[in-house]
Design an enzyme around this catalytic site. Sequence first.
Site, mmCIF file in Angstrom:
data_model
loop_
_atom_site.group_PDB
_atom_site.id
_atom_site.type_symbol
_atom_site.label_atom_id
_atom_site.label_comp_id
_atom_site.label_asym_id
_atom_site.label_seq_id
_atom_site.Cartn_x
_atom_site.Cartn_y
_atom_site.Cartn_z
ATOM 1 N N SER A 1 -2.560 -5.714 3.614
ATOM 2 C CA SER A 1 -2.305 -4.469 2.870
ATOM 3 C C SER A 1 -3.665 -3.790 2.930
ATOM 4 C CB SER A 1 -1.664 -4.703 1.513
ATOM 5 O OG SER A 1 -0.843 -5.563 1.670
ATOM 6 N N ARG B 1 0.866 -4.382 -1.993
ATOM 7 C CA ARG B 1 0.519 -5.333 -3.249
ATOM 8 C C ARG B 1 -0.066 -6.324 -2.769
ATOM 9 N NH1 ARG B 1 3.462 -7.449 -8.718
ATOM 10 N NH2 ARG B 1 1.610 -8.772 -9.421
ATOM 11 N N PRO C 1 0.026 0.152 5.095
ATOM 12 C CA PRO C 1 0.603 -0.997 4.166
ATOM 13 C C PRO C 1 0.973 -2.372 4.624
ATOM 14 C CG PRO C 1 1.903 0.670 4.122
ATOM 15 C CD PRO C 1 0.824 1.143 4.806
ATOM 16 N N PHE C 2 1.218 -2.153 5.922
ATOM 17 C CA PHE C 2 1.716 -3.394 6.623
ATOM 18 C C PHE C 2 0.786 -3.815 7.919
ATOM 19 C CE2 PHE C 2 5.272 -1.264 4.625
ATOM 20 C CZ PHE C 2 5.613 -2.211 3.817
ATOM 21 N N GLU D 1 5.064 0.737 8.814
ATOM 22 C CA GLU D 1 6.791 0.801 8.395
ATOM 23 C C GLU D 1 6.914 -0.797 8.162
ATOM 24 O OE1 GLU D 1 8.979 2.608 11.580
ATOM 25 O OE2 GLU D 1 10.933 1.715 10.663
ATOM 26 N N LYS E 1 11.535 7.744 10.332
ATOM 27 C CA LYS E 1 11.774 8.748 11.492
ATOM 28 C C LYS E 1 11.567 10.115 11.035
ATOM 29 C CE LYS E 1 12.507 6.708 14.805
ATOM 30 N NZ LYS E 1 11.732 6.871 15.933
#
Length: 469
Positions: free
Chosen positions: A34, A43, A250-251, A268, A284
């Site tokens: 993350s 988190r 975050p990913f 995403e 999108k």
Amino acid sequence: MTDCPIHIRELPWTTPVVAMRRLADRAHLTFLDSAASQEPLGRYSYLACDPFGTYMVEDGRASWNGQKLGDDPWGALRTLLARYPQEHRPGLPPFQGGAAGVFGYDLNRTLERLPVPAASGHRLPQATLHFYDVVVSYDHRENRCCIVSTGWPEQDPARRAVRARGRANEFAALLATPNLARNDACGTVGPWHSNFSRAGYIAAVRRVIDLILAGDVFQVNIAQRFSARLPTSFDPVAFYCQLRSLNPAPFAALLRHGNLTIASSSPERFLKLDGRVVETRPIKGTGVRSTEPMEDQRQAQLLVTSDKDRAENIMIVDLLRSDLSRVCTPDSVDVPALCNLESYASVHHLVSVVTGDLEKSHDAIALLQACFPGGSITGAPKVRAMEIITEIERVTREVYCGAIGFIAFSGHMDTNIAIRTVTIDDGLAVFHAGGGITAMSDPAAEYDETLAKAQRMFDAFAANSSGAP
């Protein structure tokens, strides 16, 4: 369900990147990172290496540690996970041991009858998941770091408890060692090549618009594939640190499987399964960011008020609602957020959230089968969109637009959509950048959007030194 306890060891807080560098040369490192850890996303981060087994899918057939398992790769994965039942431990990050790795986009051919692309890229497996008995987890909200050691694959409860304690000790020792000196220079990369010229990409967009106007499809995602040769001194770990510094997401993820490195800065989420609660967050709609605040705000407002981008997003939300309804309880599928603005380092995005309650008769595997690959990177209707992607792009997508993440032994799952993702293998770096094409698309603007998405990748490769701590 086994009653053998897992072994938990709390560690002094250190950043996941510092720990990753201490484990970087261990076998089959998986770093689910993350890198942008703002709430409510990002988190947790996880580190795992030295797996006790590997599940792989090649040409539609699964294998376990090199042994063929048959022609049903999804059923084989379900059977493997069932060998290691584990209750979820509340109060800990959700990945408490399990399978982690990549579901490549080309796994779609195990779910649908689709044409085979004319050309292959790295010739990677369709899926590679390593089974980890030990996970080092990080809770960025609580500044908490711990080792979760399950003792698998040992089946005898007493011996399993001994293994769990021993493996935790082993990892604690590894994480306590000083970082090795590394060459943080990425070296000079390039030149970059694309499988599309500007004119070729614009012609591809026009072809898709013609198909839409003919009633063949509503939306298709078309991507450019960029590739470049790497210098022999290139350090993939240093590159990943530079990428996460320039484009925190975050990913994000770093996977090192032998000579193969996958470095992702994806913003995403594809699918999260928390107990029985499912969440997907389709993106999108993209707008470029500016360093000048007024212009940046203007670009954000343009995106929020764009009829084309909103229509594009809503089409994918409808597709995902349909996918989730195949495995979720009746009337539980909801859209708590529609076309919200989220801003990242280089781009603004429109992001929606679709949720549902998974039927008790289904599991994480069934959820993946119902939704894979994500509609935001294929189009609608999904099968026809994938056929058009194969026809126009002509080359396998492999990792791009697949999913990276974990399925825990407890059944919890979290995966990203593998966009903003680089594959490094055999001295070659490959990544893709694409966008959703609708009837309202401007072909030249669509081409420019792919370059805006690709820019941070070019910047990360162009940097001469790591931004890592």
